[in-house]
Design a protein around this motif. Structure first.
Motif, PDB file in Angstrom:
ATOM      1  N   GLU A  64      48.757 -53.937 -42.403  1.00  0.00           N
ATOM      2  CA  GLU A  64      47.559 -53.103 -42.927  1.00  0.00           C
ATOM      3  C   GLU A  64      46.564 -54.214 -43.646  1.00  0.00           C
ATOM      4  O   GLU A  64      45.465 -53.715 -43.613  1.00  0.00           O
ATOM      5  CB  GLU A  64      48.347 -52.467 -44.270  1.00  0.00           C
ATOM      6  N   GLU A  65      46.867 -55.410 -43.909  1.00  0.00           N
ATOM      7  CA  GLU A  65      46.030 -56.201 -44.500  1.00  0.00           C
ATOM      8  C   GLU A  65      45.426 -57.380 -43.566  1.00  0.00           C
ATOM      9  O   GLU A  65      44.317 -58.212 -43.890  1.00  0.00           O
ATOM     10  CB  GLU A  65      46.733 -57.335 -45.626  1.00  0.00           C
ATOM     11  N   ALA A  66      45.933 -57.366 -42.326  1.00  0.00           N
ATOM     12  CA  ALA A  66      45.655 -58.223 -41.291  1.00  0.00           C
ATOM     13  C   ALA A  66      44.341 -57.768 -40.455  1.00  0.00           C
ATOM     14  O   ALA A  66      44.235 -56.548 -40.369  1.00  0.00           O
ATOM     15  CB  ALA A  66      46.924 -58.697 -40.652  1.00  0.00           C
ATOM     16  N   GLY A  67      43.676 -58.707 -39.939  1.00  0.00           N
ATOM     17  CA  GLY A  67      42.816 -58.260 -38.931  1.00  0.00           C
ATOM     18  C   GLY A  67      43.430 -58.182 -37.497  1.00  0.00           C
ATOM     19  O   GLY A  67      44.513 -58.754 -37.170  1.00  0.00           O
ATOM     20  N   ASP A  68      42.637 -57.512 -36.607  1.00  0.00           N
ATOM     21  CA  ASP A  68      43.225 -57.410 -35.307  1.00  0.00           C
ATOM     22  C   ASP A  68      43.331 -58.652 -34.591  1.00  0.00           C
ATOM     23  O   ASP A  68      42.248 -59.349 -34.710  1.00  0.00           O
ATOM     24  CB  ASP A  68      42.161 -56.370 -34.483  1.00  0.00           C
ATOM     25  N   ILE A  69      44.185 -58.924 -33.793  1.00  0.00           N
ATOM     26  CA  ILE A  69      44.583 -59.928 -32.905  1.00  0.00           C
ATOM     27  C   ILE A  69      44.531 -59.608 -31.557  1.00  0.00           C
ATOM     28  O   ILE A  69      45.420 -58.798 -31.120  1.00  0.00           O
ATOM     29  CB  ILE A  69      45.444 -60.931 -33.152  1.00  0.00           C
ATOM     30  N   PRO A  70      43.556 -59.363 -30.612  1.00  0.00           N
ATOM     31  CA  PRO A  70      43.530 -58.652 -29.447  1.00  0.00           C
ATOM     32  C   PRO A  70      44.625 -59.277 -28.357  1.00  0.00           C
ATOM     33  O   PRO A  70      44.839 -60.806 -28.707  1.00  0.00           O
ATOM     34  CB  PRO A  70      42.065 -59.140 -28.785  1.00  0.00           C
ATOM     35  N   ASP A  71      45.165 -58.743 -27.608  1.00  0.00           N
ATOM     36  CA  ASP A  71      46.339 -59.540 -26.717  1.00  0.00           C
ATOM     37  C   ASP A  71      45.761 -60.405 -25.803  1.00  0.00           C
ATOM     38  O   ASP A  71      46.580 -61.632 -25.852  1.00  0.00           O
ATOM     39  CB  ASP A  71      46.792 -58.208 -25.800  1.00  0.00           C
ATOM     40  N   ASP A  72      44.704 -60.389 -25.518  1.00  0.00           N
ATOM     41  CA  ASP A  72      43.862 -61.493 -24.598  1.00  0.00           C
ATOM     42  C   ASP A  72      43.897 -62.713 -25.349  1.00  0.00           C
ATOM     43  O   ASP A  72      43.910 -63.972 -24.713  1.00  0.00           O
ATOM     44  CB  ASP A  72      42.598 -61.029 -23.865  1.00  0.00           C
ATOM     45  N   THR A  73      43.360 -62.513 -26.493  1.00  0.00           N
ATOM     46  CA  THR A  73      43.423 -63.860 -27.329  1.00  0.00           C
ATOM     47  C   THR A  73      44.713 -64.639 -27.552  1.00  0.00           C
ATOM     48  O   THR A  73      44.910 -65.745 -27.493  1.00  0.00           O
ATOM     49  CB  THR A  73      42.915 -63.494 -28.814  1.00  0.00           C
ATOM     50  N   LEU A  74      45.535 -63.681 -27.921  1.00  0.00           N
ATOM     51  CA  LEU A  74      46.982 -64.507 -28.031  1.00  0.00           C
ATOM     52  C   LEU A  74      47.685 -65.277 -26.916  1.00  0.00           C
ATOM     53  O   LEU A  74      48.022 -66.183 -26.992  1.00  0.00           O
ATOM     54  CB  LEU A  74      48.114 -63.209 -28.663  1.00  0.00           C
ATOM     55  N   LEU A  75      47.368 -64.322 -25.649  1.00  0.00           N
ATOM     56  CA  LEU A  75      47.815 -64.841 -24.529  1.00  0.00           C
ATOM     57  C   LEU A  75      47.035 -66.127 -24.049  1.00  0.00           C
ATOM     58  O   LEU A  75      47.612 -67.110 -23.435  1.00  0.00           O
ATOM     59  CB  LEU A  75      47.837 -63.774 -23.388  1.00  0.00           C
TER      60      LEU A  75
END
Length: 107
Positions: A64-75
């Motif tokens: 709830e406190e975290a920003g979104d991390i797109p799947d493509d960014t992580l990969l």
């Protein structure tokens, strides 16, 4: 700066960046209700105790406190550090989520 100092600086930068990659992975897992340790063990079963992952887990925040991390960014970050086995496990989880019709894993 001498050669030895430059080498030490390069190693320190790499280790800092690697720690950031691990934190991104751990936070992505938390954001998607996945256990980072379980996913890591699926990718690297011989590395049960990973101090860097444990340290990263201490730095994660509730989703709830975290920003979104797109799947493509992580990969992309995993690929940059040669973590192909971990990227494969993450890709499996993304596929499972899409199959289940969940929209919690974003592209």
């Amino acid at each position: 700066m001498g050669r030895k100092e430059m080498e030490e600086q390069i190693i320190a930068n790499y280790e800092r960046d690697e720690q950031m990659m691990i934190l991104i992975f751990a936070q992505w897992c938390i954001n998607h209700d996945l256990d980072p340790v379980e996913l890591y063990l699926r990718a690297y079963p011989d590395q049960a105790a990973n101090p860097a992952l444990q340290q990263a887990m201490e730095l994660t925040v509730p989703k709830e406190e975290a920003g979104d991390i797109p799947d493509d960014t992580l990969l992309g970050v995993l690929s940059m550090f040669g973590n192909d086995d971990l990227a494969f496990v993450v890709t499996e989880e993304i596929g499972k989520a899409k199959q289940a019709g969940r929209n919690s894993l974003h592209r």
